[in-house]
Enzyme design. Sequence first.
Site, PDB file in Angstrom:
ATOM      1  N   GLU A 189       0.803  -1.225   0.000  1.00 19.05           N
ATOM      2  CA  GLU A 189       0.000   0.000   0.000  1.00 19.05           C
ATOM      3  C   GLU A 189       0.829   1.264   0.000  1.00 19.05           C
ATOM      4  O   GLU A 189       0.741   2.094   0.918  1.00 19.05           O
ATOM      5  CB  GLU A 189      -0.965  -0.004   1.189  1.00 19.05           C
ATOM      6  CG  GLU A 189      -2.000  -1.084   1.093  1.00 19.05           C
ATOM      7  CD  GLU A 189      -3.117  -0.941   2.130  1.00 19.05           C
ATOM      8  OE1 GLU A 189      -3.012  -0.079   3.011  1.00 19.05           O
ATOM      9  OE2 GLU A 189      -4.098  -1.701   2.039  1.00 19.05           O
TER      10      GLU A 189
ATOM     11  N   GLU B  77      -5.309  -8.673   0.758  1.00 21.07           N
ATOM     12  CA  GLU B  77      -6.052  -8.282   1.959  1.00 21.07           C
ATOM     13  C   GLU B  77      -7.520  -8.055   1.622  1.00 21.07           C
ATOM     14  O   GLU B  77      -7.839  -7.494   0.574  1.00 21.07           O
ATOM     15  CB  GLU B  77      -5.524  -6.969   2.577  1.00 21.07           C
ATOM     16  CG  GLU B  77      -4.239  -7.105   3.344  1.00 21.07           C
ATOM     17  CD  GLU B  77      -3.756  -5.797   3.955  1.00 21.07           C
ATOM     18  OE1 GLU B  77      -4.593  -4.955   4.358  1.00 21.07           O
ATOM     19  OE2 GLU B  77      -2.529  -5.610   4.013  1.00 21.07           O
TER      20      GLU B  77
HETATM   21  C1  BG6 Z   1      -4.465  -1.984   5.265  1.00 19.73           C
HETATM   22  C2  BG6 Z   1      -3.118  -2.342   5.820  1.00 19.73           C
HETATM   23  O1  BG6 Z   1      -4.419  -0.635   4.964  1.00 19.73           O
HETATM   24  O2  BG6 Z   1      -5.590  -2.086   6.049  1.00 19.73           O
HETATM   25  C3  BG6 Z   1      -3.180  -3.152   7.095  1.00 19.73           C
HETATM   26  O3  BG6 Z   1      -2.285  -2.933   4.884  1.00 19.73           O
HETATM   27  C4  BG6 Z   1      -4.280  -2.602   7.978  1.00 19.73           C
HETATM   28  O4  BG6 Z   1      -1.916  -3.152   7.690  1.00 19.73           O
HETATM   29  C5  BG6 Z   1      -5.600  -2.812   7.257  1.00 19.73           C
HETATM   30  O5  BG6 Z   1      -4.321  -3.122   9.266  1.00 19.73           O
HETATM   31  C6  BG6 Z   1      -6.811  -2.410   8.058  1.00 19.73           C
HETATM   32  O6  BG6 Z   1      -6.751  -1.064   8.399  1.00 19.73           O
HETATM   33  P1  BG6 Z   1      -7.169  -0.580   9.843  1.00 19.73           P
HETATM   34  O7  BG6 Z   1      -6.955   0.892   9.836  1.00 19.73           O
HETATM   35  O8  BG6 Z   1      -8.575  -0.954  10.025  1.00 19.73           O
HETATM   36  O9  BG6 Z   1      -6.257  -1.313  10.780  1.00 19.73           O
END
Ligand code: BG6
Length: 476
Positions: free
Chosen positions: A168, A377
């Site tokens: 990201e 993800e």
């Molecule tokens: C992504 C990241 O942006 O989203 C993760 O790669 C992150 O590391 C995930 O934890 C969820 O985001 P958040 O802000 O809900 O923890």
Amino acid sequence: HSELDPFPKTFLWGSASAAYQIEGAYQEDEKGISVWDTFVKQPNTTFKNTDGDVAVDHYHRFKEDVALMAELGLKAYRFSIAWSRIFPNGKGQANQAGLDFYSQLIDELLAYNIEPIVTIYHWDLPQALQDQYGGWESRQIVEDFTRYATILFDTFSDRVNYWVSLNEQNVFITHGYLLGTHPPGVRDSKRMFAANHIANLANASVIKAFKKGGYKGQIGPSFNYGPSYAFDSDPLNVLAKIDTEELMSFFWLDVYATGRYPRTVMKQLEKLKLAPVVTEADQQLLASGIPDFIGLNYYQTATVKASTNDSFSGDMGMNNSGKKGTSKEIEIPRVSKFVKNPYLEQTNWDWTIDPIGIRIALRTIESRYRLPVLITENGLGEYDKLEHGEIHDPYRIEYLQKHLQEIQAAMTDGVQVLGYCSWSFTDLLSWLNGYQKRYGFVYVDRDETSERTLNRYKKDSFYWYQKVIQTNGDYL
Ligand code: BG6
């Protein structure tokens, strides 16, 4: 779903994590300090000033965690390597203890036939490089990042087939240099676009080194992409959708997949004197670092109307947003205004829930770039409750199920999807939201106020995903 193609036998059913969010042991075995170790110690940077010093103690419990992955039946596990474990000062002599830790983790995964997917950079830059030359703002980082990645290729590519270069870039660069909510806490759009260009060079350089080195396997960046929709068929709103996606998504994805910036965005940035310096040699480097796949991190979509404000300043409207994923009415002058989508529900953190959006994201990547996608993800952050050793999370099951059905539909459409890594395997530290925003199949007994037992508990979603994998997706 008889009209849907079955998932291929080789589909990588996985789950994901990142070093800083799970490992803890932040000073053990010669590990150096990272910019996140430092950032979180400053007041008012994270939720209740939570840090990752202990996190969920994965560093000491990785065998227990991998055993749980095996019990679930994971075919793949995506994790990141902490640069400062390998090079405590970012460069120089590699730290054997750091290499050994990840070597053991990889062996443990392979013992259970779990495919390791290794993220080389998930935001935890060695503090030494920030201090020495300003981290991502110096071209020196291209060489240091390539050297670090090459050590990983040399050490692990006998056992690792999938590599993620940068995680990201759009998030760590905009939050780090525009919003100031991630380290190094800068708020300056010109510096943001300059640092971003250097990160592009570093990404391309590592991919180029991987290809030139003749290592087996595949490599690509992970990108946070959520499509933007036009609010309605008003042509001005449709144009606003195009402008938004070019500025917020294709400005990165085009560079990865084609080696070139979108001309429209660059033209505007040049007019505003915000464009990065791109040399002939840079252009060649970008063109020689095309990935094998795009890693897709998908959480939500945005919906836009035309902006009525005419003073584009290049800050991408983020100065008034303050938080990734906010659905507040933010405006990017001359580009678009973000509005609520009447068709979509939102999470407790105001992120839209949009399963069809992942199909749209996949279709867009396919039609624009023709590259395979590895979903690196996707998941739901929620407050979970541990009651009598159980966690009932039907909302997470529903979220994951609907997204996987749309992924299957996209594959049936013709998109090449290599695999799916849910975010996340165990609960972990959300960078800015502490431990209360949980994503895992495995609950970890800790919160912001106490490390408690750090014991692991299987959520209902754990057993659900187990069945999905056992049936190779038929259970969906
Ligand atoms: C992504 C990241 O942006 O989203 C993760 O790669 C992150 O590391 C995930 O934890 C969820 O985001 P958040 O802000 O809900 O923890």
